[in-house]
Design an enzyme around this catalytic site. Structure first.
Site, PDB file in Angstrom:
ATOM      1  N   ILE A  65       0.857  -1.194   0.000  1.00 40.77           N
ATOM      2  CA  ILE A  65       0.000   0.000   0.000  1.00 40.77           C
ATOM      3  C   ILE A  65       0.895   1.246   0.000  1.00 40.77           C
ATOM      4  CG2 ILE A  65      -1.807   1.257   1.228  1.00 40.77           C
ATOM      5  CD1 ILE A  65      -2.661  -1.369   2.477  1.00 40.77           C
ATOM      6  N   ARG A 124     -10.825 -14.908  -6.891  1.00 39.26           N
ATOM      7  CA  ARG A 124     -11.787 -15.870  -6.368  1.00 39.26           C
ATOM      8  C   ARG A 124     -11.715 -17.251  -7.028  1.00 39.26           C
ATOM      9  NH1 ARG A 124     -14.597 -11.931  -9.201  1.00 39.26           N
ATOM     10  NH2 ARG A 124     -15.618 -12.603 -11.125  1.00 39.26           N
ATOM     11  N   GLU A 146       1.549  -3.488   5.812  1.00 40.59           N
ATOM     12  CA  GLU A 146       0.776  -3.127   4.622  1.00 40.59           C
ATOM     13  C   GLU A 146       1.201  -3.930   3.403  1.00 40.59           C
ATOM     14  OE1 GLU A 146       4.214  -0.109   4.765  1.00 40.59           O
ATOM     15  OE2 GLU A 146       3.028  -1.349   6.119  1.00 40.59           O
ATOM     16  N   ASP A 171      -6.505  -0.065  10.186  1.00 38.80           N
ATOM     17  CA  ASP A 171      -6.951  -1.458  10.206  1.00 38.80           C
ATOM     18  C   ASP A 171      -8.192  -1.645   9.335  1.00 38.80           C
ATOM     19  OD1 ASP A 171      -4.899  -2.096  11.895  1.00 38.80           O
ATOM     20  OD2 ASP A 171      -6.121  -2.162  13.721  1.00 38.80           O
ATOM     21  N   ASN A 231      -1.715   6.014   8.427  1.00 37.63           N
ATOM     22  CA  ASN A 231      -1.920   5.771   9.853  1.00 37.63           C
ATOM     23  C   ASN A 231      -1.680   7.033  10.679  1.00 37.63           C
ATOM     24  OD1 ASN A 231      -2.751   3.066   9.971  1.00 37.63           O
ATOM     25  ND2 ASN A 231      -0.652   2.311   9.798  1.00 37.63           N
TER      26      ASN A 231
END
Length: 372
Positions: free
Chosen positions: A246, A277, A289, A262, A253
């Site tokens: 990220i 999936r 992250e 979170d 944060n």
């Protein structure tokens, strides 16, 4: 074969515990009784032929011995426990009634009838066995009462018949309720075992999941990597390993707090699960992250397209990130390695190349993916 292994084979017929978990006791008991009954009928066969010269009883012993030997064969060969139990009970039913008629309690021969309720109720379902035992004793009591005064060398009278009835019925119900109490204990133990099994399943799942995002963790990555790498190699498919980070998450944060951080991690993880999936797709949280993933596909272009969609899907979540230097929303950088060269690559080399590609993506401005 070791003595212990031979002994186990004789008692269990190599039937796995899982197949008859609650009836394993019956399986062992059946084999023990079959061996004992076959041996005894064989011994009495020779005694009745060569010593007593009672050929009628010897013929009965021969039929019983051969039938029991077949039951032993059937259990060990075909693994059919219910059929062997029914055969054994039927043989015992027919033999003991026939023997009682022929023997007429000479030398207290009726003592052998006490084994029928013991064997039937312990081997069969108690509720199934009780009517059979009751029918057995109805016939036996009829023969015994009808033969008052003629059944044995000594006195056999009404009191003798009543004593036989009382002792037989008492023994039957003692065995019945003993089995009933055992089944109650077995049921409770089975419930405990099932709960333990469910608990172990939950614990096993927890051990391979990240506690926050519920994605697979670093520990499970090794297991999945080996399995999927071998699958891709076997089918000659493309194997993809990617690392995702990220952008400017520390600043996120610092700006929004760790609770919002979170929440952002969980939202991003749900999005990755949604786009990864297929059964050949896996996503893992490495820590902080940083995430990684595995894809297997016969078409390399489909893997590339899938990861590009994933990159844009994360940005489309529009999670506000005003401290980012590349976008007003949360974005990610990705390093990707796709290969079919299974001889050259393993986990370490693939990880290094994907990590190098991630480093390059960050240097080139972030919010992008780089293929190694």
């Amino acid at each position: 074969m070791k003595t212990s292994e031979l002994f186990t084979t004789l008692l269990t017929a190599d039937i796995k515990y899982e197949k008859y978990s609650r009836n394993y006791r019956r399986l062992v008991l059946l084999n023990v009784l079959l061996y004992i009954a076959t041996t005894m009928s064989g011994i009495f066969l020779f005694i009745n032929i060569f010593k007593l010269e009672d050929y009628l009883v010897a013929g009965m012993d021969l039929i019983v011995c051969l039938s029991l030997a077949y039951a032993i064969y059937d259990v060990h060969k075909n693994k059919r426990l219910p059929r062997a139990i029914n055969l054994f009970v039927f043989i015992l039913f027919a033999f003991l009634l026939s023997f009682s008629l022929v023997n007429q309690n000479e030398s207290n021969g009726l003592v052998w009838t006490i084994f029928f309720p013991l064997v039937s109720i312990l081997l069969m379902n108690k509720n199934q066995a009780l009517p059979i035992v009751s029918f057995f004793y109805i016939l036996l009591f009829f023969f015994a009462f009808d033969g008052v005064g003629t059944w044995q060398n000594g006195d056999w009278n009404v009191v003798s018949s009543l004593r036989l009835m009382a002792s037989s019925i008492t023994l039957t119900y003692i065995v019945y309720f003993m089995e009933y109490s055992h089944e109650i204990s077995e049921n409770k133990l089975e419930l405990i075992r099932l709960k333990e099994k469910e608990t172990m399943k939950v614990l096993a799942e927890l051990s391979i999941r990240d506690s926050l995002t519920k994605l697979y963790n670093r520990r499970h990555l090794d297991t999945i990597f080996k399995k999927e790498f071998q699958t891709a190699k076997r089918h000659d498919y493309y194997f993809c390993f990617f690392i995702l980070d990220i952008d400017y998450f520390k600043q996120y944060n610092d700006t929004y707090g760790h609770k919002m951080g979170d929440d952002a991690l969980c939202t991003l993880s749900e999005a990755m699960n949604a786009f990864m999936r297929r059964s050949e797709d896996f996503v893992f949280r490495l820590g902080g992250e940083e995430f990684c993933g595995i894809c297997v596909n016969k078409d390399e272009s489909k893997i590339q397209a899938q990861l590009k969609v994933l990159l844009h899907a994360i940005q489309s979540l529009e999670i506000e990130h005003k401290s980012s230097l590349v976008s007003s929303v949360l974005t990610v950088s990705m390093g990707v390695k796709i290969t079919k060269d299974y001889e050259k690559y393993d986990f370490d080399t693939l990880y290094k190349e994907a990590d190098d590609a991630l480093y390059k993506a960050k240097n080139e401005g972030r919010n992008r993916l780089i293929f190694s």
